[in-house]
Design a protein around this motif. Sequence first.
Motif, PDB file in Angstrom:
ATOM      1  N   UNK A   1      40.079  42.071  50.310  1.00  0.00           N
ATOM      2  CA  UNK A   1      40.311  40.664  50.763  1.00  0.00           C
ATOM      3  C   UNK A   1      39.758  39.550  51.680  1.00  0.00           C
ATOM      4  N   UNK A   2      39.430  40.417  52.441  1.00  0.00           N
ATOM      5  CA  UNK A   2      38.865  39.271  54.033  1.00  0.00           C
ATOM      6  C   UNK A   2      37.459  39.462  53.421  1.00  0.00           C
ATOM      7  N   UNK A   3      36.820  39.714  52.251  1.00  0.00           N
ATOM      8  CA  UNK A   3      35.507  40.408  52.197  1.00  0.00           C
ATOM      9  C   UNK A   3      35.056  39.108  51.143  1.00  0.00           C
ATOM     10  N   UNK A   4      36.121  38.916  51.043  1.00  0.00           N
ATOM     11  CA  UNK A   4      36.006  38.171  49.246  1.00  0.00           C
ATOM     12  C   UNK A   4      35.080  36.918  49.709  1.00  0.00           C
ATOM     13  N   UNK A   5      35.874  36.539  50.050  1.00  0.00           N
ATOM     14  CA  UNK A   5      34.568  34.446  50.549  1.00  0.00           C
ATOM     15  C   UNK A   5      33.212  34.950  51.374  1.00  0.00           C
ATOM     16  N   UNK A   6      33.190  35.361  51.846  1.00  0.00           N
ATOM     17  CA  UNK A   6      31.161  36.476  52.062  1.00  0.00           C
ATOM     18  C   UNK A   6      30.282  36.572  51.104  1.00  0.00           C
ATOM     19  N   UNK A   7      31.160  37.931  50.477  1.00  0.00           N
ATOM     20  CA  UNK A   7      31.126  38.040  49.320  1.00  0.00           C
ATOM     21  C   UNK A   7      30.375  36.694  48.001  1.00  0.00           C
ATOM     22  N   UNK A   8      31.539  35.742  47.803  1.00  0.00           N
ATOM     23  CA  UNK A   8      31.235  34.223  47.324  1.00  0.00           C
ATOM     24  C   UNK A   8      30.390  34.393  47.666  1.00  0.00           C
ATOM     25  N   UNK A   9      30.203  33.603  48.698  1.00  0.00           N
ATOM     26  CA  UNK A   9      28.464  32.841  49.513  1.00  0.00           C
ATOM     27  C   UNK A   9      27.352  33.657  49.396  1.00  0.00           C
ATOM     28  N   UNK A  10      27.025  35.523  49.171  1.00  0.00           N
ATOM     29  CA  UNK A  10      26.394  35.459  49.241  1.00  0.00           C
ATOM     30  C   UNK A  10      26.127  34.914  47.435  1.00  0.00           C
ATOM     31  N   UNK A  11      26.622  35.359  46.079  1.00  0.00           N
ATOM     32  CA  UNK A  11      26.733  35.363  45.134  1.00  0.00           C
ATOM     33  C   UNK A  11      26.381  33.844  44.782  1.00  0.00           C
ATOM     34  N   UNK A  12      27.017  32.848  45.735  1.00  0.00           N
ATOM     35  CA  UNK A  12      26.781  31.667  45.365  1.00  0.00           C
ATOM     36  C   UNK A  12      25.057  31.483  45.509  1.00  0.00           C
ATOM     37  N   UNK A  13      24.572  32.008  46.794  1.00  0.00           N
ATOM     38  CA  UNK A  13      23.488  31.867  47.035  1.00  0.00           C
ATOM     39  C   UNK A  13      22.329  32.127  46.668  1.00  0.00           C
TER      40      UNK A  13
ATOM     41  N   UNK B   1      37.753  31.914  46.369  1.00  0.00           N
ATOM     42  CA  UNK B   1      38.195  32.648  46.841  1.00  0.00           C
ATOM     43  C   UNK B   1      39.503  32.799  46.757  1.00  0.00           C
ATOM     44  N   UNK B   2      40.062  31.636  46.705  1.00  0.00           N
ATOM     45  CA  UNK B   2      42.266  31.266  46.301  1.00  0.00           C
ATOM     46  C   UNK B   2      42.354  32.138  45.026  1.00  0.00           C
ATOM     47  N   UNK B   3      41.285  31.837  43.706  1.00  0.00           N
ATOM     48  CA  UNK B   3      41.629  32.467  42.341  1.00  0.00           C
ATOM     49  C   UNK B   3      41.516  33.667  43.211  1.00  0.00           C
ATOM     50  N   UNK B   4      40.241  34.656  43.008  1.00  0.00           N
ATOM     51  CA  UNK B   4      39.959  36.288  42.938  1.00  0.00           C
ATOM     52  C   UNK B   4      41.310  36.397  44.160  1.00  0.00           C
ATOM     53  N   UNK B   5      41.925  35.914  44.706  1.00  0.00           N
ATOM     54  CA  UNK B   5      43.008  36.853  45.899  1.00  0.00           C
ATOM     55  C   UNK B   5      44.404  36.735  45.385  1.00  0.00           C
TER      56      UNK B   5
ATOM     57  N   UNK C   1      48.149  23.681  50.699  1.00  0.00           N
ATOM     58  CA  UNK C   1      48.043  24.292  51.341  1.00  0.00           C
ATOM     59  C   UNK C   1      47.108  25.850  50.987  1.00  0.00           C
ATOM     60  N   UNK C   2      46.147  25.536  50.573  1.00  0.00           N
ATOM     61  CA  UNK C   2      45.108  26.146  49.672  1.00  0.00           C
ATOM     62  C   UNK C   2      44.485  27.703  51.261  1.00  0.00           C
ATOM     63  N   UNK C   3      45.214  27.376  52.567  1.00  0.00           N
ATOM     64  CA  UNK C   3      44.551  27.919  53.438  1.00  0.00           C
ATOM     65  C   UNK C   3      45.458  29.200  53.605  1.00  0.00           C
ATOM     66  N   UNK C   4      46.752  29.297  52.869  1.00  0.00           N
ATOM     67  CA  UNK C   4      47.317  30.105  53.376  1.00  0.00           C
ATOM     68  C   UNK C   4      46.656  31.894  53.111  1.00  0.00           C
ATOM     69  N   UNK C   5      45.613  31.598  51.832  1.00  0.00           N
ATOM     70  CA  UNK C   5      44.796  33.017  51.458  1.00  0.00           C
ATOM     71  C   UNK C   5      44.207  33.347  52.936  1.00  0.00           C
ATOM     72  N   UNK C   6      44.101  32.773  54.290  1.00  0.00           N
ATOM     73  CA  UNK C   6      43.596  33.292  55.477  1.00  0.00           C
ATOM     74  C   UNK C   6      44.410  33.578  55.843  1.00  0.00           C
ATOM     75  N   UNK C   7      45.986  33.685  56.063  1.00  0.00           N
ATOM     76  CA  UNK C   7      47.138  33.979  57.134  1.00  0.00           C
ATOM     77  C   UNK C   7      47.285  35.023  56.905  1.00  0.00           C
TER      78      UNK C   7
END
Length: 392
Positions: A126-138, A321-325, A386-392
């Motif tokens: 879960x914590x690595x999902x945003x980085x993975x999305x960034x890599x795919x997007x790049x 990332x929010x949808x995936x989590x 409340x979208x940043x709750x995924x990182x809390x």
Amino acid sequence: MKNLNSIFPTAISSFLTEGLYRTSIPIAATSLSEDASSVGISIAISKFPWIFVSIIAGFAIDRYSPFSVIRAGALIRFFGLLILSIFLLLGELTFSRFLIISFFMSTCDVAIELSTQASIPASYSSSEIPRANAKIYQTQMLFSQLLAPTIAGILLASGLNLFYISVTIIQLFVIFFAYRCPPRNLQNFPSRSMDGKRFSNSSRDPTLRGMFVVSALMMASYGVWSSSFALYALKINDGLEANTMEYGIMMAFIAIGALIGSELISRHRLHARGFILICLSSICIFLLPISCIFSKNKILIIIMIFIYGISLSAWNIVAVSYRQKFIPHHIFGRINGVYRTVSWGFMPIGALVGAGIVEKFDYQAAFGISALISIFQIFALPLMKNIQRQYQ
């Protein structure tokens, strides 16, 4: 990470083929039709699969596996390119035939992107999902938005026939890599009653609802803007008076901004400030057409396009990332398909509206409508606080 690593060669080659074909659409449209709205219509038709195919692709992802859907999409695109090449060689390609082929071939874009997104939650924590999305997007921006237009420009100089034959050959590599992905895996659905309950619970999430509305307005605004920007950029005396190379460079700055933005967001964990990034993205999509209304300065427009590219990466990383989590894995494909239908479906609608406005009035009126559409985002943004709750 085995699944994601195995999907990367497929994604890279597919993004390249997608970008090559998409770059050729305006060129093919103008060579097949003299109608001023032909470019807007052809772009809209190429985006319509997001309306009609997203939910079907999402269901298939949940029922089978992301990799099975990727293979099907790769085959559809290959046969579309092959038929297109044959029609060109025989001199039988008409504008209407081009639109039909383009529609079916673009279903591959839906399959690849939705399947790639669905593979990430199973491959990363879960914590690595945003980085993975960034890599795919790049990866998508690099191969689809930067390298593909450059290669397309070189190939198109030799004519449409050679271009489409070359892209057809490249598509064979997509199929090859797709069949090297993990084998087809039939998944077991939970009971229908429980499935419906989870689907209903996810759809009631206010953040997801806000995401649906804001994304739909963003895509509609961008669709209107994109259908009129080429005329504005190339028009003499009443536009930027850019040549085709300068126009290509301008559009490339969307990808450059997205690449830089995704790297900055990932490296400095700015995605944790999700709501702020979402608000900035909404502001940028409003300022983009506004700058085109009030300015004919090429440098300023390039800066605004670059900033828009950065904001686009922010939206994608945070929203995906929010949808995936928070969407259960076994119904992710279907809900993501519904989301794409509602949101991305408004892009071709916007492109058609923009084409009609340009034909009846002018591109300035289209920019005004684009800005007006984006203003309505303000009513849905509070739902996403409340979208940043995924990182809390």
